[in-house]
Structures are given as C-alpha cells and as structure tokens.
Design a protein around this motif. Sequence first.
Motif, PDB file in Angstrom:
ATOM      1  N   THR A 263      -5.475  -2.292   6.456  1.00  0.00           N
ATOM      2  CA  THR A 263      -5.878  -1.060   5.791  1.00  0.00           C
ATOM      3  C   THR A 263      -4.713  -0.070   5.839  1.00  0.00           C
ATOM      4  O   THR A 263      -3.661  -0.338   6.423  1.00  0.00           O
ATOM      5  CB  THR A 263      -7.114  -0.451   6.467  1.00  0.00           C
ATOM      6  OG1 THR A 263      -6.762  -0.087   7.819  1.00  0.00           O
ATOM      7  CG2 THR A 263      -8.263  -1.442   6.509  1.00  0.00           C
ATOM      8  N   GLU A 264      -4.916   1.095   5.219  1.00  0.00           N
ATOM      9  CA  GLU A 264      -3.908   2.149   5.317  1.00  0.00           C
ATOM     10  C   GLU A 264      -3.666   2.482   6.786  1.00  0.00           C
ATOM     11  O   GLU A 264      -4.594   2.447   7.591  1.00  0.00           O
ATOM     12  CB  GLU A 264      -4.400   3.410   4.588  1.00  0.00           C
ATOM     13  CG  GLU A 264      -4.432   3.271   3.071  1.00  0.00           C
ATOM     14  CD  GLU A 264      -3.043   3.303   2.455  1.00  0.00           C
ATOM     15  OE1 GLU A 264      -2.039   3.427   3.215  1.00  0.00           O
ATOM     16  OE2 GLU A 264      -2.928   3.208   1.239  1.00  0.00           O
TER      17      GLU A 264
ATOM     18  N   THR B 254      -0.553  -0.900   3.936  1.00  0.00           N
ATOM     19  CA  THR B 254      -0.883  -1.623   2.712  1.00  0.00           C
ATOM     20  C   THR B 254       0.319  -1.899   1.806  1.00  0.00           C
ATOM     21  O   THR B 254       0.144  -2.306   0.666  1.00  0.00           O
ATOM     22  CB  THR B 254      -1.949  -0.852   1.924  1.00  0.00           C
ATOM     23  OG1 THR B 254      -1.503   0.495   1.733  1.00  0.00           O
ATOM     24  CG2 THR B 254      -3.268  -0.846   2.658  1.00  0.00           C
TER      25      THR B 254
ATOM     26  N   ARG C 290      -4.533  -6.589  -3.679  1.00  0.00           N
ATOM     27  CA  ARG C 290      -4.302  -5.191  -3.284  1.00  0.00           C
ATOM     28  C   ARG C 290      -5.349  -4.290  -3.915  1.00  0.00           C
ATOM     29  O   ARG C 290      -5.650  -4.392  -5.103  1.00  0.00           O
ATOM     30  CB  ARG C 290      -2.901  -4.774  -3.757  1.00  0.00           C
ATOM     31  CG  ARG C 290      -2.499  -3.329  -3.468  1.00  0.00           C
ATOM     32  CD  ARG C 290      -2.039  -3.150  -2.039  1.00  0.00           C
ATOM     33  NE  ARG C 290      -1.230  -1.962  -1.889  1.00  0.00           N
ATOM     34  CZ  ARG C 290      -1.709  -0.729  -1.777  1.00  0.00           C
ATOM     35  NH1 ARG C 290      -3.008  -0.534  -1.811  1.00  0.00           N
ATOM     36  NH2 ARG C 290      -0.892   0.300  -1.633  1.00  0.00           N
TER      37      ARG C 290
ATOM     38  N   ILE D  43      -6.454  -1.141   0.897  1.00  0.00           N
ATOM     39  CA  ILE D  43      -6.533  -2.392   1.659  1.00  0.00           C
ATOM     40  C   ILE D  43      -5.609  -3.423   1.029  1.00  0.00           C
ATOM     41  O   ILE D  43      -5.365  -3.412  -0.181  1.00  0.00           O
ATOM     42  CB  ILE D  43      -7.995  -2.895   1.718  1.00  0.00           C
ATOM     43  CG1 ILE D  43      -8.184  -3.873   2.865  1.00  0.00           C
ATOM     44  CG2 ILE D  43      -8.442  -3.488   0.393  1.00  0.00           C
ATOM     45  CD1 ILE D  43      -9.624  -4.108   3.238  1.00  0.00           C
ATOM     46  N   LEU D  44      -5.063  -4.319   1.857  1.00  0.00           N
ATOM     47  CA  LEU D  44      -4.121  -5.346   1.414  1.00  0.00           C
ATOM     48  C   LEU D  44      -4.499  -6.681   2.030  1.00  0.00           C
ATOM     49  O   LEU D  44      -4.879  -6.751   3.193  1.00  0.00           O
ATOM     50  CB  LEU D  44      -2.697  -4.967   1.860  1.00  0.00           C
ATOM     51  CG  LEU D  44      -1.621  -6.060   1.746  1.00  0.00           C
ATOM     52  CD1 LEU D  44      -1.285  -6.332   0.287  1.00  0.00           C
ATOM     53  CD2 LEU D  44      -0.363  -5.657   2.524  1.00  0.00           C
TER      54      LEU D  44
END
Length: 303
Positions: free
Chosen positions: A52-53, A56, A80, A84-85
């Motif tokens: 998460t941030e 990301t 992406r 969130i990534l």
Amino acid sequence: MNPIAIDRLRGEVLEKAGLSPEVESAVLHSWELSHTERLTTSDGPLIFKCATEPFTHEHDNLIAAWQAGVNVPRIQATTRAPTILGMLMEDLGTPTREASDADGIAAAIQLHSSAAPDFLAPGDTEWLRSLPSRALRSLHLLQSERWEDTDDITVTLQQIEKAAPARAEGATLRPFGWVHSEFHPESLIVTADGRPFMFDFARAFRGPGLIDLASWQGTVDAPDPDRMRALLETYIDEGGPSQTLHDRGGLPVQNWALGWHRVWVLEWFLDQALLWIADPAIDPAYQRVVRRHATEAASLLRV
C-alpha cells in the motif's frame, strides 16, 4: 495488509502473466504496509509482492534499476490501483550465505555508479536541510493527538533543525544519485554464482549515496563511526568515487553520514506513527526509537 486485497492482487498479476491462479504460496514477509510470498507456478517459482502507500512505486524503481544494469529481480507482471500495488517478480532463490561487507560494497558501487532516473524523488541539500523541520511538524501533530511526555524529543530536534543549514552542506558530493534507502544485509541475496542482488526498492530516491553506506550498519546497535570510516575507505579502494571521504557540513564524513541517516530514519518513523500505521498501541515503541535516533543524530552531527 487486508487478506482479501492480497488474494485479489495475486490473482490479477498471475492472470497478466498468463498463469493459473491456482498456485501454492508460502509467506516470506508480511506487515501492515506490504506482503511477500513465494509462489510455485507452472513457470517455476516466482515472488509475489503487494504493498500500500507509500510503497506503490517500487515496480518503477525496479524496472529502472534493471534497465540501468543493476542486479535486481526482474519484474514479470504488475497491477496498480491508486493506493495499492501488486508485483510478480523473478525468484532469486534462497541466499547461499549471508551478505558480507564486501558484498554490500560491491552492490553499493554498482548502484551508485548507475544512471538514476529523473522520476526518483529528489534528495538534495535543501531536502536534507528540511528533514528536522518535517520531523518536528509530524511530532507536533502526534503530540496534539496522543504523544505525551515527549518534549525532550522536541528540544533535540529543534537543536538539529537550528544546525541543519550548516550541517547539510556537501549532500550533493559524490556518490550522489541512486539511494536504495533500505540498504542492509537482509536486502541483498547472494546467488550461487556469488553475485549480490538487491531488492526492497520501495523507498529508493535520488540523493547522497552515503545514506546507503550508513544504513548498512543498521540502527539496532549504537552507531560506530570507526567502522563506518573503514567501510568508506574500502568502498573507495574497490572503485567508489574519491570524493566519498571529503568532509561535509564541517564534519568528518562518517559522522555526517551516520548522523543524517538517523535523522532520515526518525522522520520516517514519525510518519509511520502519524500517517501510515497510526496505531496508538505501538506508540511507546515508536517513541523509544525516535528518541534514541534523535539523541544519536544530535551527537553525531555535533549540535
């Protein structure tokens, strides 16, 4: 991280890679802001990581590092969303041994001599000078909400803030460019052919490479300027830039690097406590870490 989000991101990156979502997974690391697994797929083992941030953009950093010739795991697929990534990466395998100082120096020289992309967050002299002020702003917000009995931290940071304009000088001397920022033995994998590979590029930025070399010691034990000096001397002997040993901000380089590394670390811990985790239950632990790093930084920077 949320298990539902983890499952969704894993499925999305596997689909993008053309792989079945039915895979065996083994958790390697998991905490509030990121999660890492080893997957057994039809293409062999792969690493799945989601975050998460503020983590990301790690895929951009890894791709740029790989393109610059740095030893990093290659990205296979990503997904992406705004906060969130998810990433599917090459599996470098189990480390053959713990990374040594020689491995760290080799990896640092390779990274610091590689072309840094323009999109990396800047970490120049002005940025370094601003760190104590930014830390104080976060500390004051925490104090207004829940942090009590931390006025001593305020005083120490104010002393560092007052000295920062002079002490930040020299930030753009070489090595300046890529900064891994989580550079320690646990962020390197030594492969079977003896090459050190780096991972955990989520907080990479463009700034003084000495932050990496100071990070190599870790922050659990008291900072050791003599050990730092020896590491820097070997770094030059192995091909690092000769400017590495230049005094900065009126200080020996080893004190400058270790001191500013502590300021950078405590500012990050304050942001975690305020923004990214914000769990009152672990405030006492954060307060102890921030207080210790502030005290060490003040001593190292001679304020």
